[in-house]
Design a protein around this motif. Structure first.
Motif, short mmCIF file in Angstrom:
data_model
loop_
_atom_site.label_atom_id
_atom_site.label_comp_id
_atom_site.label_asym_id
_atom_site.label_seq_id
_atom_site.Cartn_x
_atom_site.Cartn_y
_atom_site.Cartn_z
N ARG A 1 0.83 -1.20 0.00
CA ARG A 1 0.00 0.00 0.00
C ARG A 1 0.87 1.26 0.00
N THR A 2 1.92 1.27 0.82
CA THR A 2 2.81 2.42 0.90
C THR A 2 3.57 2.64 -0.40
N LEU B 1 1.16 4.05 -3.10
CA LEU B 1 0.84 5.46 -2.83
C LEU B 1 2.04 6.36 -3.14
N THR C 1 2.62 6.45 -7.04
CA THR C 1 1.57 7.24 -7.67
C THR C 1 1.77 8.73 -7.40
N THR C 2 2.06 9.08 -6.16
CA THR C 2 2.26 10.49 -5.80
C THR C 2 3.44 11.09 -6.54
#
Length: 210
Positions: A44-45, A48, A51-52
């Protein structure tokens, strides 16, 4: 705004640069001792963070170049050379040192939290991926253009999430030879993109070549 087929091309290019399956052996070695719940949190990290980073490059990357007085054609040539170096390593079934070198590998092993560094940056959202996003962003304009590239980024990171979650299962069933075949295929695609970027940049810098 570009043709819809161009956005499919951008998706394939980003998938080749990020190369989740090619990075899987490194991810597996760094998360081998993690429990299922910990691996889920890492996945998940990572997603994220990647993507960021790519969305930031998409929306403000060109402004950063303008701030430093770097022309887009110069960036095309330098970005193309970077992608070429990456692709040549990938054609040999290796991860380029422009993405991850031995010092970063040793440093990553000593950290408790590896999801952001080095897994997200520079392994997955490294200089090559950031350069690719910026170079394709400047090829069009308008909100629809940026939204479609954003969808490409999200689609790539969705595939990345699937690979991360399935890493234990995939490592048991895919041989190193199979992974190397994928890496070489992505390297070939990346090499073609690198040549395209360099050729476009040189034409912009030296119009006589057009």
């Amino acid at each position: 705004m570009l043709e819809y087929t161009d956005y499919l091309k951008i998706f394939i290019a980003l998938l080749a640069v990020v190369d989740p399956l090619g990075a899987m052996p490194i991810i597996a070695s760094m998360t081998a001792r993690d429990k299922a719940s910990e691996l889920k949190a890492i996945a998940r990290t990572v997603v994220l963070s990647v993507t960021t980073m790519l969305l930031v490059a998409l929306y403000i990357g060109q402004e950063v170049l303008i701030f430093f007085g770097i022309s887009i054609n110069s960036f095309r040539v330098s970005g193309g050379i970077l992608l070429m170096l990456m692709s040549l390593s990938m054609l040999q079934g290796k991860i380029s040192e422009t993405v991850r070198n031995e010092e970063e590998a040793k440093e990553g092993k000593t950290k408790e939290t590896i999801a952001v560094v080095p897994l997200s940056i520079p392994l997955l959202a490294g200089p090559g991926a950031i350069s690719t996003v910026i170079l394709y962003a400047q090829k069009g304009s308008g909100i629809n253009h940026y939204l479609l590239i954003s969808l490409d980024i999200i689609a790539v990171t969705a595939i990345l999430w699937c690979v991360l979650r399935a890493t234990p299962w995939l490592t048991q069933r895919l041989s190193q030879t199979g992974i190397n075949v994928v890496i070489r295929l992505m390297g070939l695609i990346l090499l073609a993109l690198a040549v395209e970027f360099i050729a476009g940049g040189l034409k912009g810098l030296f119009p006589v070549l057009a």
